[in-house]
Design an enzyme around this catalytic site. Structure first.
Site, PDB file in Angstrom:
ATOM      1  N   TYR A  79      70.702 -87.112 -74.272  1.00 25.54           N
ATOM      2  CA  TYR A  79      69.671 -86.631 -75.196  1.00 25.54           C
ATOM      3  C   TYR A  79      68.648 -87.730 -75.465  1.00 25.54           C
ATOM      4  O   TYR A  79      67.429 -87.506 -75.371  1.00 25.54           O
ATOM      5  CB  TYR A  79      70.313 -86.180 -76.510  1.00 25.54           C
ATOM      6  CG  TYR A  79      69.322 -86.053 -77.648  1.00 25.54           C
ATOM      7  CD1 TYR A  79      68.398 -85.017 -77.678  1.00 25.54           C
ATOM      8  CD2 TYR A  79      69.304 -86.983 -78.686  1.00 25.54           C
ATOM      9  CE1 TYR A  79      67.472 -84.906 -78.713  1.00 25.54           C
ATOM     10  CE2 TYR A  79      68.380 -86.882 -79.718  1.00 25.54           C
ATOM     11  CZ  TYR A  79      67.474 -85.848 -79.727  1.00 25.54           C
ATOM     12  OH  TYR A  79      66.553 -85.751 -80.742  1.00 25.54           O
ATOM     13  N   SER A  95      62.627 -89.515 -81.273  1.00 26.96           N
ATOM     14  CA  SER A  95      63.861 -89.756 -82.014  1.00 26.96           C
ATOM     15  C   SER A  95      64.172 -91.241 -82.065  1.00 26.96           C
ATOM     16  O   SER A  95      63.804 -92.005 -81.164  1.00 26.96           O
ATOM     17  CB  SER A  95      65.010 -89.021 -81.320  1.00 26.96           C
ATOM     18  OG  SER A  95      66.263 -89.453 -81.775  1.00 26.96           O
ATOM     19  N   LYS A  97      64.357 -88.142 -74.522  1.00 26.77           N
ATOM     20  CA  LYS A  97      63.273 -88.532 -75.436  1.00 26.77           C
ATOM     21  C   LYS A  97      62.543 -89.761 -74.900  1.00 26.77           C
ATOM     22  O   LYS A  97      61.308 -89.844 -74.934  1.00 26.77           O
ATOM     23  CB  LYS A  97      63.835 -88.806 -76.830  1.00 26.77           C
ATOM     24  CG  LYS A  97      64.395 -87.588 -77.541  1.00 26.77           C
ATOM     25  CD  LYS A  97      63.326 -86.530 -77.814  1.00 26.77           C
ATOM     26  CE  LYS A  97      63.838 -85.393 -78.672  1.00 26.77           C
ATOM     27  NZ  LYS A  97      62.829 -84.346 -78.889  1.00 26.77           N
TER      28      LYS A  97
END
Length: 341
Positions: free
Chosen positions: A148, A124, A152
């Protein structure tokens, strides 16, 4: 030999599955339906006119993951499965770290055991944190502003370490920006649980009457109209980027990161205006406080993907809006809808 797609029933996974099937690949889909619906599997088959194996498996269950590898000849893995809501990750960080990191560790360990060392990872643009400048290049400093994004970033580092330890691995880290749109058939699209975390399904659900108004998180950013600017990419272009990355990892070794974006940024209000223009639907909105973990401006320099993968995003913002609306209009309640003709 088959391609295993984790999270294959989800938004990006379903569109990538269609493109792989259309390109002649044998695919095996794995999903636990935590943020996807079984109906999407039937629609993938309908669109592609092809069948495939599916396993309802959670990556946290190592024994079940092993059974998938034991019973199939898998050549490569495209790894989408993971929790993905920025705001939710701030509220329940331990759940995000456990699910995303542990699931990936189990997957990679099973891949290693069965000699499967070709991997395309769904990363991402959040791994760039708050960039000093735009457009964002792959060699920019990496950081994250929310749990989040940290998952990643940590998985990318784990995969880099994995390659250093064993140069037989071939890994593509696909850092994608903001996928929107849907398949042109209107048969598959983004169907989030509850109130959407992403902009376009929020807009379309307001337009179809499912939600009353769009909440715009902040209008005091240093941007053209004060709202956040993002690089929106059509999900089918994104899916085709996975095909190109898969071709790359199947025929070379190493680990490489690629931005998948258009290279153009649009503000929230510019997206609203484009959607209203294309569809003729009014989208009432209300400005609310900034969302924790959000940044002002984020858009890609996608030139590396063009040079190394031969991939370019082709669909413009109007097509993205048209296809998003077609999906929502035909499926006002998502995959639970009786399809509108």
């Amino acid at each position: 030999m088959a391609i295993l797609i984790t999270g294959g029933a989800g938004y990006i996974g379903s569109h990538t599955s269609v493109e792989l099937l259309n390109a002649g690949y044998e695919v095996i889909l794995l999903d636990n339906f935590s943020n996807s619906k079984p109906e999407s599997l039937q629609r993938i088959k309908e669109i592609s006119s092809k069948d495939f194996k599916f396993y309802e498996v959670d990556l946290l269950n190592r024994n079940n993951v092993e059974q998938v590898f034991l019973n199939n000849h898998i050549e490569a893995v495209i790894h989408f499965a993971g929790l993905k809501a920025v705001g939710e990750s701030v509220s329940i960080p331990l759940h995000y770290y456990h699910n995303n990191l542990t699931g990936t560790l189990i997957l990679c360990d099973v891949m290693k055991k069965y000699g499967v060392k070709n991997l395309v990872f769904s990363s991402s643009a959040t791994v760039y944190g708050v960039p000093d400048q735009v457009p964002i290049k792959e060699n920019f400093p990496l950081s994250a502003t929310n749990p989040y994004g940290h998952t990643k970033l940590m998985i990318e580092e784990i995969l880099r370490n994995l390659y250093v330890a064993d140069n037989d691995w071939s890994i593509a880290l696909l850092r994608y920006f903001n996928p929107i749109g849907a398949h042109e058939s209107g048969r598959i699209g983004e169907d989030p649980n509850g109130i959407p975390n992403n902009l376009m399904p929020y807009i379309t659900q307001v337009a179809v009457g499912k939600l009353n108004e769009l909440q715009v998180f902040g209008n005091d950013y240093p941007t053209i109209d004060g709202t956040g600017v993002r690089d929106y990419i059509h999900v089918v272009d994104l899916a085709l980027g996975h095909l190109k990355a898969l071709e790359k990892v199947m025929f070379s070794n190493g680990i490489m990161a690629y931005n998948l974006g258009t290279g153009t940024g649009y503000s929230v209000l510019e997206i609203v205006a484009a959607f209203e223009k294309v569809t003729g639907k009014k989208v009432p909105y209300r400005i609310v406080d900034r969302r924790t973990g959000d940044i002002a401006i984020c858009y890609a320099d996608p030139s590396k993907a063009k040079d190394k993968l031969g991939w370019v995003a082709e669909r413009g913002i109007e097509v993205m809006c048209q296809d998003s609306w077609r999906w929502q209009e035909k499926n006002p309640m998502g995959y639970e809808s009786k399809v509108m003709i």
